[in-house]
Design a protein around this motif. Sequence first.
Motif, PDB file in Angstrom:
ATOM      1  N   MET A 160      16.590  -4.285  31.718  1.00 18.35           N
ATOM      2  CA  MET A 160      17.665  -4.314  30.638  1.00 18.35           C
ATOM      3  C   MET A 160      18.893  -3.625  31.460  1.00 18.35           C
ATOM      4  O   MET A 160      18.608  -2.423  31.478  1.00 18.35           O
ATOM      5  CB  MET A 160      17.473  -3.803  29.326  1.00 18.35           C
ATOM      6  CG  MET A 160      16.353  -4.494  28.830  1.00 18.35           C
ATOM      7  SD  MET A 160      15.610  -3.879  26.992  1.00 18.35           S
ATOM      8  CE  MET A 160      16.643  -4.881  26.134  1.00 18.35           C
ATOM      9  N   ASP A 161      20.152  -4.196  31.482  1.00 20.20           N
ATOM     10  CA  ASP A 161      21.099  -3.252  32.012  1.00 20.20           C
ATOM     11  C   ASP A 161      22.236  -2.950  31.181  1.00 20.20           C
ATOM     12  O   ASP A 161      23.120  -3.479  30.676  1.00 20.20           O
ATOM     13  CB  ASP A 161      21.767  -4.211  32.936  1.00 20.20           C
ATOM     14  CG  ASP A 161      22.927  -3.474  33.985  1.00 20.20           C
ATOM     15  OD1 ASP A 161      23.019  -2.410  33.756  1.00 20.20           O
ATOM     16  OD2 ASP A 161      23.321  -4.188  35.065  1.00 20.20           O
ATOM     17  N   GLU A 162      22.177  -1.801  30.694  1.00 23.83           N
ATOM     18  CA  GLU A 162      23.042  -1.162  29.608  1.00 23.83           C
ATOM     19  C   GLU A 162      23.152  -2.119  28.512  1.00 23.83           C
ATOM     20  O   GLU A 162      24.383  -2.303  28.166  1.00 23.83           O
ATOM     21  CB  GLU A 162      24.612  -0.602  30.383  1.00 23.83           C
ATOM     22  CG  GLU A 162      24.217  -0.048  31.343  1.00 23.83           C
ATOM     23  CD  GLU A 162      25.619   0.929  31.698  1.00 23.83           C
ATOM     24  OE1 GLU A 162      26.103   1.187  30.535  1.00 23.83           O
ATOM     25  OE2 GLU A 162      25.969   1.109  32.775  1.00 23.83           O
ATOM     26  N   PRO A 163      22.257  -2.663  27.942  1.00 24.58           N
ATOM     27  CA  PRO A 163      22.255  -3.630  27.031  1.00 24.58           C
ATOM     28  C   PRO A 163      23.051  -3.527  25.579  1.00 24.58           C
ATOM     29  O   PRO A 163      23.806  -4.362  25.174  1.00 24.58           O
ATOM     30  CB  PRO A 163      20.707  -4.029  26.587  1.00 24.58           C
ATOM     31  CG  PRO A 163      20.004  -2.704  26.832  1.00 24.58           C
ATOM     32  CD  PRO A 163      20.677  -2.160  28.137  1.00 24.58           C
TER      33      PRO A 163
ATOM     34  N   LYS B  97      22.894   1.809  39.521  1.00 22.98           N
ATOM     35  CA  LYS B  97      21.825   1.267  38.420  1.00 22.98           C
ATOM     36  C   LYS B  97      21.703  -0.357  38.537  1.00 22.98           C
ATOM     37  O   LYS B  97      20.692  -0.780  38.598  1.00 22.98           O
ATOM     38  CB  LYS B  97      22.179   1.739  37.165  1.00 22.98           C
ATOM     39  CG  LYS B  97      22.400   3.224  37.014  1.00 22.98           C
ATOM     40  CD  LYS B  97      22.643   3.805  35.682  1.00 22.98           C
ATOM     41  CE  LYS B  97      23.767   3.392  34.853  1.00 22.98           C
ATOM     42  NZ  LYS B  97      25.204   3.956  35.424  1.00 22.98           N
ATOM     43  N   SER B  98      23.060  -0.870  38.280  1.00 18.26           N
ATOM     44  CA  SER B  98      22.789  -2.520  38.136  1.00 18.26           C
ATOM     45  C   SER B  98      22.500  -2.923  39.386  1.00 18.26           C
ATOM     46  O   SER B  98      21.540  -3.992  39.508  1.00 18.26           O
ATOM     47  CB  SER B  98      24.270  -2.901  37.905  1.00 18.26           C
ATOM     48  OG  SER B  98      24.757  -2.302  36.468  1.00 18.26           O
ATOM     49  N   THR B  99      22.840  -2.341  40.466  1.00 13.07           N
ATOM     50  CA  THR B  99      22.377  -3.073  41.849  1.00 13.07           C
ATOM     51  C   THR B  99      20.938  -2.876  41.982  1.00 13.07           C
ATOM     52  O   THR B  99      20.209  -3.853  42.499  1.00 13.07           O
ATOM     53  CB  THR B  99      23.398  -2.320  43.049  1.00 13.07           C
ATOM     54  OG1 THR B  99      24.606  -2.112  42.592  1.00 13.07           O
ATOM     55  CG2 THR B  99      23.016  -2.870  44.392  1.00 13.07           C
TER      56      THR B  99
HETATM   57 MG   LIG Z   1      26.025  -1.295  35.786  1.00 12.27          MG
END
Ligand SMILES: [Mg+2]
Lengths: 258, 283
Positions: free
Chosen positions: A157-160, A46-48
């Motif tokens: 937004m990355d797991e904010p 996901k982050s990638t």
């Molecule tokens: Mg991540």
Amino acid sequence: MNNDPIIRLTRVSKKFGQSMLAVDDISLDIREGEFITFLGPSGCGKSTALKMIAGLLPVTAGTIEITPQSGVSEQDLGFVFQEPTLMPWATVFDNVYLPLRLAGLKRSDVEARVKDILKEVGLTRFEGSYPRELSGGMKMRVSIARALVTRPRILLMDEPFAALDEMTRSKLNDDVVRLANENKLTVIFVTHSVFESVYLSTRIIIMAARPGRLVADMPMQRPWPPKDEWRTTPEFTAEARKVSETLKGTLNANDIDH
Amino acid sequence: MQTTSITEDLDAPVNTAQLRRAWREQILTWVMPITVLIIALGLWEYLVWHYEIPKYLIPAPSLIAETLIKDGPSLMASSWFTVKLTFFSLGLAIIGGVLLGALFALSRPVELSLFPFAVILQVTPVVAIAPLILIYVDSTFAALLICAWIVAFFPILSNTVIGLRSADHNLSDLFTMYRASPWQRLRYLLAPSALPYFMAALKVAGGLALIGAVVAEFVAGAAGQHTGLASRIIESSFRSEIPRMFAALVLVSLLGIVIFLLTSWASRKVLGHWHESEIRREN
Ligand SMILES: [Mg+2]
Ligand SMILES: Nc1ncnc2c1ncn2[C@@H]1O[C@H](COP(=O)(O)OP(=O)(O)O)[C@@H](O)[C@H]1O
């Protein structure tokens, strides 16, 4: 609103090193105004994927197109990390002012604008405070204000809110929805929480790990923006169950594969 | 537009309990150590008097004070020399350490090729290099300066390199996303990130500059130069003027204390409002 996607991923892959396939052949069209969540277990890329969309990581294969906007903002994309990622040496005001400062705008010219956005996230009284003086939720608000100060069209937004307590988290969820609605944002929101994704989004993209890939694309039939009461309705529960099951299915398949 | 209410309240009223705590803190940091020092000096005075210890062995504090006043002018001149030497070398160490550190942080090849030299300079005792430098450099002051600089320079260099590399990766990504110029990145991200490391190095380097200045002068003093406090000590030792030795020693210590207080104050000034190491907590 026209019909061309605002973000288009075409057969995007990302390899780390020789064999680590973090993202495998993802194609995805995202339309203006959609609130999308990437939902999946940790390590599924996901982050990638988000970083590649933000241009922070080069793709190994494929293309990512973002429809350019006729210049009304300094920066088309806003990015909110899992950590607040604030500069501890700078005040709340200076942290939010940063993107504009980097764009070469003078403080006196944009002071009102920074104050406006601080008001929108409810931090007017804290513009002179340092990050260490704020609670986790407030730091996150600063981070969101900083992402929005350039008036972007797209918010990533990355797991904010993963590190926040339940109450702060649902409050911030409502704030994000409100801000997205008011500013007509296209949002990609990464989370590993089924409830969060069902509550927030108009479309859920479910991802699985090893290799990181897209396994389901679920548009949500639902009222948007959501109201807090919606959380307690049978429809919400039903949606959550559906998503949960899809997610579980991918996890099991994954276990059998490996 | 609806504004979200904030439940946390930061403006705790300044109450008397807090003030009292601050006052007690002041007492602990100043009054206590000074009292202990005075008691120790009194004890020293008493023991010297009681056991009639000759002044060429251990002079009483009162005699040291007397010597300080009597030899004031000459000791002051020497102090001034040592002060100049120390601060000059510290200044050069800061300039050299920061510039070279920035260069190292910017370029890996430069770092790899030059770092060994920096390490060699650092690990070789300055007493061992000083005689050579005194031979090669005509001006004694310049030679002493180089010696003190060598000692003070390394911590600044290594901490600057670490500091410049310590910037948060996500913040760095953010700067990339907002297309920060290299100068903006240095000014708004790298330099502030490096500051705590630099200030820590400065505290160490301040003390080391003084040590370097004194040690180098000991070496030079043996070669017949009489200028700074170290030379006063050697000279008094040759003439068995022990009270004068102590007087000069007191001045060296004072200088060290002043440097320590100055660098600590600077560190608090620069980092106090944000960095954990300098934040005063109430508990
Ligand atoms: Mg991540
Ligand atoms: N810089 C990197 N180098 C090597 N492997 C990485 C790197 N970043 C992420 N990965 C790997 O890629 C996979 C996906 O990571 P990530 O996108 O962070 O997953 P998620 O955000 O879904 O938890 C993980 O297995 C992770 O270990």
